[in-house]
Scaffold this motif. Structure first.
Motif, short mmCIF file in Angstrom:
data_model
loop_
_atom_site.label_atom_id
_atom_site.label_comp_id
_atom_site.label_asym_id
_atom_site.label_seq_id
_atom_site.Cartn_x
_atom_site.Cartn_y
_atom_site.Cartn_z
N GLU A 90 40.29 39.96 50.73
CA GLU A 90 40.79 40.08 49.36
C GLU A 90 40.42 41.44 48.76
N GLU A 122 43.02 37.83 42.43
CA GLU A 122 42.30 38.16 43.68
C GLU A 122 40.89 38.67 43.36
N HIS A 125 38.93 35.69 42.75
CA HIS A 125 38.62 34.97 44.00
C HIS A 125 37.44 35.63 44.72
N HIS A 201 41.81 27.77 45.29
CA HIS A 201 42.38 28.96 45.93
C HIS A 201 43.86 28.70 46.25
N GLU A 205 47.12 30.83 45.16
CA GLU A 205 47.74 31.54 46.28
C GLU A 205 49.20 31.12 46.50
FE LIG Z 1 42.81 34.87 47.01
#
Ligand SMILES: [Fe+2]
Ligand SMILES: [Fe+2]
Length: 319
Positions: A90, A122, A125, A201, A205
């Motif tokens: 990422e 991102e 994340h 996630h 995503e």
């Molecule tokens: Fe991600």
């Protein structure tokens, strides 16, 4: 790419595939499903009596010569590797998307906002995976090495043609969908907090995979035919590079397991375990994305049926 363009008098062949998704609709969905770190963690902690990785990805339940507790430790080490590996990939997705969006600032508010939302998610994340990795280290007690550093891996990946990088990222986005839907949904033994990470996630995503499809389509349409033809070579080079990292990580995981269980495994057993774990990681990080029907469909639409056939020929290596 820019230099090559300046030296050429011909124009890229406009072979625009019909966009499959709309930036406006993806932006609206992103905003609806968007979560905060607290929504995932919320005072919970990892349960070290349970596996962290779904068995279809970990393949640790039947490793020979290990007790049940030792197999559990190996599964959890693989979970730590998962957190760190996603942190690494990422980290190159964020700069790639930012570079992609800058020349497109004039292409409409929804396009710009959807891509910036992706980059922001991102970054979030990466933060989430770091917090989880810290929680792991606090509970596991013995150290587990991971490949890196992320900046160096990112530099190597980003040195390829943008269309090759976008394909690699698209593959990563689709594989996260598989990780939750195919693996976690039916696996009741997985630690609930780790499952929450995979689920949250997956939620965001789902939009990334579609936005990346739009990025691949835009880049492919702006390429010359020969650039498009070489894009798959670049994608496969990135895959081979990441595969080298996977091989190294499988060795690190064996060392981490031996540290955790306090004994050295017999050579033949150790080698068999490393081979099996390497193949499990190949499926987790490469094969599960490479064989995703949506990824293959985009490759075929943007690069042609021969490119799809090439991918399908190499995919069994990563199964
Ligand atoms: Fe991600
Ligand atoms: Fe993503």
């Amino acid at each position: 790419m820019t230099t090559a363009r300046m030296l050429r008098s011909d124009e890229p062949t406009a072979r625009l595939p019909r966009p499959r998704y709309s930036y406006g609709a993806l932006l609206a969905t992103s905003q609806r499903v968007c979560w905060q770190l607290e929504d995932v963690i919320g005072g919970r902690s990892l349960d070290f009596t349970r596996p962290f990785m779904p068995e279809s990805l970990a393949r640790t339940a039947d490793v020979e010569g290990l007790s049940a507790d030792e197999r559990l430790a190996l599964n959890q080490i693989r979970g730590h590797g998962y957190l760190c590996t996603f942190g690494i990939v990422e980290e190159f997705i964020v700069p790639f998307v930012l570079d992609h969006v800058r020349p497109r600032l004039g292409e409409g508010d929804e396009c710009v906002r959807a891509l910036l939302q992706l980059a922001g998610e991102e970054a979030k994340h990466i933060h989430l995976f770091r917090i989880f990795a810290d929680m792991f280290r606090a509970g596991f007690t013995t150290p587990c090495d991971v490949i890196g550093p992320a900046e160096e891996i990112g530099r190597a990946v980003l040195s390829h043609h943008p269309l090759s990088v976008a394909l690699a990222i698209l593959q990563i986005e689709w594989m996260t969908q598989r990780h939750y839907v195919d693996a976690v949904h039916d696996d009741d033994g997985v630690d609930p907090l780790f499952r929450r990470l995979l689920k949250h996630h997956w939620l965001e995503e789902a939009q990334h995979a579609k936005l990346d499809t739009l990025m691949v389509e835009a880049l492919a349409a702006a390429c010359y035919d020969d650039e498009r033809e070489r894009a798959l070579d670049g994608y496969l080079d990135i895959g081979a590079f990441l595969d080298g990292g996977i091989a190294q990580q499988a060795e690190f995981d064996a060392v981490a397991l031996e540290r955790a269980i306090g004994r050295r495994l017999p050579d033949a057993q150790r080698k068999a375990m490393i081979d099996r774990q390497r193949q499990a990681m190949r499926w987790t990080y490469l094969g599960s994305g490479m064989t995703h029907p949506e990824f293959l469909g985009t490759v075929e639409r943007c690069l042609g049926p021969a490119a799809r056939a090439r991918l399908e020929a190499v995919a069994p290596m990563f199964s």
